[in-house]
Design a protein around this motif. Structure first.
Motif, mmCIF file in Angstrom:
data_model
loop_
_atom_site.group_PDB
_atom_site.id
_atom_site.type_symbol
_atom_site.label_atom_id
_atom_site.label_comp_id
_atom_site.label_asym_id
_atom_site.label_seq_id
_atom_site.Cartn_x
_atom_site.Cartn_y
_atom_site.Cartn_z
ATOM 1 N N GLU A 748 0.829 -1.200 0.000
ATOM 2 C CA GLU A 748 0.000 0.000 0.000
ATOM 3 C C GLU A 748 0.871 1.262 0.000
ATOM 4 O O GLU A 748 0.611 2.213 -0.746
ATOM 5 N N SER A 749 1.916 1.271 0.818
ATOM 6 C CA SER A 749 2.811 2.433 0.857
ATOM 7 C C SER A 749 3.509 2.623 -0.488
ATOM 8 O O SER A 749 3.643 3.741 -0.992
ATOM 9 N N TYR A 750 3.942 1.550 -1.086
ATOM 10 C CA TYR A 750 4.609 1.640 -2.389
ATOM 11 C C TYR A 750 3.636 2.117 -3.464
ATOM 12 O O TYR A 750 3.987 2.936 -4.323
ATOM 13 N N ALA A 751 2.396 1.624 -3.420
ATOM 14 C CA ALA A 751 1.392 2.021 -4.408
ATOM 15 C C ALA A 751 1.040 3.497 -4.283
ATOM 16 O O ALA A 751 0.643 4.138 -5.258
ATOM 17 N N HIS A 752 1.203 4.066 -3.088
ATOM 18 C CA HIS A 752 0.890 5.482 -2.870
ATOM 19 C C HIS A 752 2.080 6.383 -3.194
ATOM 20 O O HIS A 752 2.075 7.572 -2.865
ATOM 21 N N GLY A 753 3.099 5.823 -3.820
ATOM 22 C CA GLY A 753 4.205 6.623 -4.320
ATOM 23 C C GLY A 753 5.433 6.656 -3.462
ATOM 24 O O GLY A 753 6.414 7.335 -3.792
ATOM 25 N N GLU A 754 5.447 5.924 -2.369
ATOM 26 C CA GLU A 754 6.620 5.934 -1.505
ATOM 27 C C GLU A 754 7.737 5.100 -2.142
ATOM 28 O O GLU A 754 7.484 4.139 -2.872
ATOM 29 N N ASP A 755 8.968 5.456 -1.863
ATOM 30 C CA ASP A 755 10.113 4.690 -2.351
ATOM 31 C C ASP A 755 10.013 3.239 -1.873
ATOM 32 O O ASP A 755 9.570 2.983 -0.750
ATOM 33 N N ALA A 756 10.425 2.298 -2.751
ATOM 34 C CA ALA A 756 10.245 0.876 -2.452
ATOM 35 C C ALA A 756 10.908 0.481 -1.146
ATOM 36 O O ALA A 756 10.337 -0.271 -0.349
ATOM 37 N N ARG A 757 12.111 0.966 -0.892
ATOM 38 C CA ARG A 757 12.812 0.591 0.339
ATOM 39 C C ARG A 757 12.198 1.278 1.557
ATOM 40 O O ARG A 757 12.092 0.676 2.632
ATOM 41 N N ALA A 758 11.804 2.537 1.397
ATOM 42 C CA ALA A 758 11.142 3.228 2.507
ATOM 43 C C ALA A 758 9.786 2.603 2.799
ATOM 44 O O ALA A 758 9.345 2.543 3.962
ATOM 45 N N ALA A 759 9.125 2.110 1.752
ATOM 46 C CA ALA A 759 7.815 1.490 1.931
ATOM 47 C C ALA A 759 7.912 0.222 2.775
ATOM 48 O O ALA A 759 6.962 -0.151 3.465
ATOM 49 N N VAL A 760 9.072 -0.444 2.720
ATOM 50 C CA VAL A 760 9.255 -1.643 3.541
ATOM 51 C C VAL A 760 9.146 -1.284 5.018
ATOM 52 O O VAL A 760 8.471 -1.961 5.793
ATOM 53 N N VAL A 761 9.795 -0.194 5.422
ATOM 54 C CA VAL A 761 9.783 0.211 6.827
ATOM 55 C C VAL A 761 8.415 0.732 7.240
ATOM 56 O O VAL A 761 7.869 0.342 8.276
ATOM 57 N N SER A 762 7.827 1.609 6.443
ATOM 58 C CA SER A 762 6.533 2.181 6.809
ATOM 59 C C SER A 762 5.444 1.117 6.816
ATOM 60 O O SER A 762 4.580 1.087 7.699
ATOM 61 N N GLY A 763 5.493 0.221 5.834
ATOM 62 C CA GLY A 763 4.509 -0.851 5.816
ATOM 63 C C GLY A 763 4.697 -1.801 6.987
ATOM 64 O O GLY A 763 3.722 -2.279 7.578
ATOM 65 N N PHE A 764 5.944 -2.066 7.325
ATOM 66 C CA PHE A 764 6.245 -2.917 8.483
ATOM 67 C C PHE A 764 5.681 -2.287 9.756
ATOM 68 O O PHE A 764 5.030 -2.958 10.556
ATOM 69 N N ASN A 765 5.910 -1.006 9.936
ATOM 70 C CA ASN A 765 5.435 -0.319 11.133
ATOM 71 C C ASN A 765 3.916 -0.280 11.205
ATOM 72 O O ASN A 765 3.326 -0.269 12.289
ATOM 73 N N HIS A 766 3.285 -0.293 10.039
ATOM 74 C CA HIS A 766 1.833 -0.238 9.980
ATOM 75 C C HIS A 766 1.204 -1.478 10.631
ATOM 76 O O HIS A 766 0.185 -1.371 11.325
ATOM 77 N N GLY A 767 1.813 -2.651 10.426
ATOM 78 C CA GLY A 767 1.202 -3.877 10.930
ATOM 79 C C GLY A 767 1.983 -4.595 12.000
ATOM 80 O O GLY A 767 1.508 -5.615 12.521
ATOM 81 N N ALA A 768 3.177 -4.084 12.348
ATOM 82 C CA ALA A 768 4.050 -4.833 13.248
ATOM 83 C C ALA A 768 3.440 -5.041 14.631
ATOM 84 O O ALA A 768 3.545 -6.139 15.206
#
Length: 866
Positions: A748-768
């Motif tokens: 979802e973070s990547y689809a909203h335009g976030e950098d692929a590597r940054a999206a890993v961290v933000s997406g992780f924090n979203h559900g961790a």
């Protein structure tokens, strides 16, 4: 689907009391069904069509007396001395009383049997002496008879000569002289006839004696054959301090009721005298009516503590627990109600209970957590319930379907008890999903603002849920872990280190899995303080380990054999069997009325789960042709050990097929969800790593005995034969749950335009946070079964607890973020042609959020919400 669930959630919130009432009715109906229709569970496992089962079915037809379930009662003295006469009489009386029970076919007095065995050599010696004396008497009688005949012969000759002279006189016409001579000859003739009659009687007595002698010789030979064939078999220990009674039931053990088993124990206990003790094999004391014990309660308590820490209030923490209990009550209750019409093992409802508790808590938690977050973001109460059901509920539905499909696929190998086991678990998970999607929204509406603590409301700057249609003072507020201090940030900062370390740890743990040996539990796996374990060990110590698992060899005898010929043939066969490796004794136990079928009991040197016993079964089957050539008898093998070996072999053959189905399903589902080629491959590779590591740990502890004292493994042995398939199905479903909840946020973070590597961290924090809590809860529930009162369940609980722990924290929260970071944008690559043809499943309900996200689009909620 998200829109439909959104409307369902809002409907449940508005009609909350209707939904609660409906579930109450369902629970009452299920409870009544359990009370009315619950049948008998068993720890026996059979597969129709296996070699051993086919032989057992054939034996039932040809020799019914040899069929029927067997249980063992071991008698010992309290002080370890030999039985007294009073104690021996008590054992004999108990055996007779057991035989009188309607459910029991026979229970033979072991003291009487052992006395017969012990007296046999002397009786044979006495018989030989008696036969020698009888042979001498026959010789003497024959000599006397011959002497009598010799003495009688001259007189007979004289009479014959006189009769010739009389005939000459008559021929010469001297009738008077002939009559006078005949009158003088008559006394001598009468005397000779009387003597001849005495000789004839003596000869008849001699012939009768000869027949009796020959019968005695035959009986003696039969006794010798019986003694020779019984070598190595005992019913009373050599020191006289232990004996065992084999109780043969009229029906197979699966059909023997709990009441009949208890009656056997009651009759035995009533017949005991001071100093005499009795222990019962697991077949007799097997009581699996209780599915829940103290250890499981501890697991639930840990899960409750995690919920309280995460949700902050007892009321909020109690909701997922309540949902899990409702789901388990309906799912497991329905399973138990069907046990009267479906042959069901005890593991089926226990696995359903285990899974129902774990997923029931987690699925409800996902919805509750989303709802709480939305409330703190200013979303109105009913609108928040609808959105949580449409978004997290949609993910719950997909996750539940994944687990359901994986469990239902246990039916693919076509093994009946495994099919029932898988369908029971799948049905309970399905109930947990329905409870989460219908009852959870209804209770959230009833709880209102109390789902959050006052402290949480104050921290968010709100006094309570936003009124219907009102604008939030803090729209869109999200509460995530600090990205600068999150575990995801640490992993992606050193991705190679995390990846290599994680794979190395899992790889090392997986090494023992190469030695995996499958089997089914016997008495050695029972708790050390149980009567079943004491019975098993006492039998092994006093009579040899093999007595705990005798093999039944069915002999197909040639036509035309009679009496001694049959005995001699069986003796030759038993000698051939005793000459094989790992055989302690081979004893003929019965022959059919037509003389064509015989049964021999083969006692292995080691216990039923030993490798040597497994080798013996395979060798017996391999040597069938050679034995038939040397003895003229065809054989086949059955009994509990061969049946267990056949079940394990069948399951081992089915496991690669099932694993291929699960992996294929994994790749397809993840391809649909994440629209990526690499993500499904990474997810599947991670699943295989955690699965291998779990297998390795199970082998090390339960097969090798590592940390045996910690996990109460007093007799390491083969791994439960269906455990690998259960692990594959359950861990696959749960692994995909965590994969979806974590990686979908990255997507979802990547689809909203976030950098692929940054999206890993933000997406992780979203559900961790929620995934961590859910994993700890599930591990706690599964771990509660590690010390279950049902020993068969213990390795299952350990395997699932460790598997979830490794998959959630090592694979999903370490290896996957590290790999995703290393791949960067390439992790989301998908061929355009494939992207166009794949349907958009929108698991997280992103489109729903876009549709209903604006305040003016929210539906007007009913008033009066507390």
């Amino acid at each position: 689907m998200a829109s439909l669930l959104y409307r369902l959630g809002k409907l449940a919130a508005r009609k909350r009391w209707w939904f609660v009432s409906a579930w109450l009715v369902v629970m009452v109906a299920v409870g009544a069904s359990v009370a009315a229709f619950m049948g008998t569970l068993s720890n026996s496992f059979t597969i129709p069509g296996t070699p051993a089962q086919a032989v057992a079915d054939e034996l039932q037809e040809k020799l019914p007396d040899a069929s029927g379930g067997l249980g063992t009662i071991v008698f010992t003295t309290a002080d370890g001395t030999a039985f007294t006469a009073k104690q021996e009489k008590a054992i004999a009386r108990i055996s007779a009383d057991l035989t009188d029970l309607g459910a029991v076919k026979r229970a033979t007095d072991p003291v009487d049997l052992q006395t017969s065995l012990d007296d046999a050599p002397q009786m044979i010696a006495d018989g030989e002496e008696e036969l020698e004396a009888a042979a001498q008497q026959l010789d003497d009688g024959r000599a006397e008879l011959d002497a009598g005949k010799a003495q009688l012969e001259p007189g007979l000759q004289q009479v014959q000569a006189a009769e010739a002279q009389i005939e000459q006189l008559e021929a010469a016409g001297q009738t008077a002289m002939a009559e006078q001579a005949r009158a003088q000859l008559e006394p001598q003739r009468a005397q000779l006839e009387a003597a001849q009659e005495q000789l004839d009687q003596a000869e008849q007595r001699l012939e009768d004696g000869q027949a009796k002698y020959e019968s005695g010789v035959a009986d003696l030979e039969a006794a010798k054959l019986q003694q020779q064939s019984s070598e190595g078999l005992r019913f009373v220990a050599e020191d006289g301090s232990a004996a065992f009674v084999q109780v043969q039931f009229e029906q197979d053990m699966m059909s023997v009721s709990k009441e009949d088993r208890e009656q056997v124990q009651q009759v035995t206990e009533a017949g005991l005298v001071p100093g005499l003790q009795a222990e019962y094999s697991k077949d007799i004391v097997e009581d699996i009516s209780s599915l829940f014990g103290a250890a499981e309660v501890i697991g639930i308590a840990v899960a409750a503590a995690v919920l309280v820490l995460m949700l902050g209030t007892l009321l909020a923490a109690g909701l997922p627990l309540l949902m899990a209990l409702v789901g388990v009550g309906v799912g497991v209750g329905g399973t138990m109600a069907l046990s009267s019409v479906v042959e069901m093992s005890s593991v089926s409802p226990v696995l359903a209970l285990m899974l129902g508790l774990a997923v029931g808590i987690d699925y409800s938690l996902f919805i509750v957590n989303r709802h709480r977050t939305q409330l703190l973001s200013g979303v109105p109460l009913f609108e928040s319930i609808g959105r949580a059901t449409g978004t997290s509920g949609n993910a719950v539905l997909f996750a539940g379907l994944t687990v359901i499909i994986a469990l239902a696929a246990l039916a693919v190998p076509g093994i009946p008890f495994l099919t029932v086991l898988g369908l029971a678990g799948a049905a309970t998970v399905a109930v947990a999903v329905v409870v989460a999607l219908t009852l959870t929204p209804a209770l959230l509406a009833i709880m209102g603002r109390r789902i959050l603590s006052k402290r949480a409301w104050a921290k968010a700057g709100l006094a309570g849920p936003v009124a219907a249609g009102a604008e939030s003072s803090a729209p869109g507020r999200e509460f995530h872990n600090d990205p600068k201090r999150s575990w995801g940030k640490s992993v992606t900062k050193h991705p190679w280190l995390a990846l290599i370390a994680g794979v190395a740890v899992l790889g090392v743990m997986a090494v023992p899995a190469a030695e995996l040996r499958l089997g089914l539990p016997d008495g050695s796996s029972e708790p050390a303080d149980s009567t079943a374990y004491r019975s098993y060990t006492q039998l092994g110590e006093n009579f040899g380990e093999g007595i705990n698992g005798p093999l039944i060899v069915v002999a197909d005898l040639p036509a035309g054999l009679e009496g001694a010929e049959t005995d001699e043939t069986l003796l030759q066969l038993s000698q051939e069997l005793r000459a094989m490796d790992h055989v302690a004794a081979a004893v003929p136990t019965g022959t059919s009325d037509d003389g064509r079928t015989a049964v021999l009991q083969v006692i292995p040197e080691e216990g039923p789960a030993a490798e040597s016993t497994e080798d013996l079964v395979h060798n017996l089957r391999a040597e069938t042709a050679a034995l038939e050539e040397s003895t003229g008898v065809g054989i086949s093998v059955t009994g509990q050990p061969p049946m267990q070996i056949d079940v394990s072999d069948k399951l081992a053959d089915a496991m690669p097929v099932y694993l291929a189905i699960v992996i294929g399903l994994s790749l397809i589902l993840l391809l649909l969800v994440f629209r990526s080629i690499l993500v499904p491959l990474l997810a599947t590779a991670g699943f295989l790593l955690s699965l291998g590591a779990s297998f390795g740990a199970v082998v090390a502890i339960y097969q090798w005995g590592w940390l045996g004292n910690l996990f109460d493994v007093h007799d390491p042995g083969p791994i439960l034969s269906f455990l690998p398939m259960i692990m594959i199905g359950v861990l696959f479903g749960l692994a995909m749950d965590y994969q979806m909840f974590l990686v979908s946020g990255m997507r979802e973070s990547y689809a909203h335009g976030e950098d692929a590597r940054a999206a890993v961290v933000s997406g992780f924090n979203h559900g961790a946070k929620v995934v961590t809590a859910a994993a700890i809860i599930m591990v706690s529930v599964f771990a509660g079964f590690i010390f279950s009162h049902l020993t068969m369940v213990r390795p299952i609980g350990f395997a699932l607890a460790l598997g979830v722990l490794l998959d959630a924290f090592v694979v999903r929260m370490t290896l996957i973020p590290a790999a995703m970071h290393l791949f960067g944008k390439a992790a989301w690559w998908m061929p355009r042609w494939l992207d166009r043809i794949l349907p958009d499943v929108d698991v997280e309900g992103a489109k729903l959020v876009q549709q209903v996200g604006k305040p003016e689009q929210a539906a007007t909620e009913a008033a009066g919400v507390r």
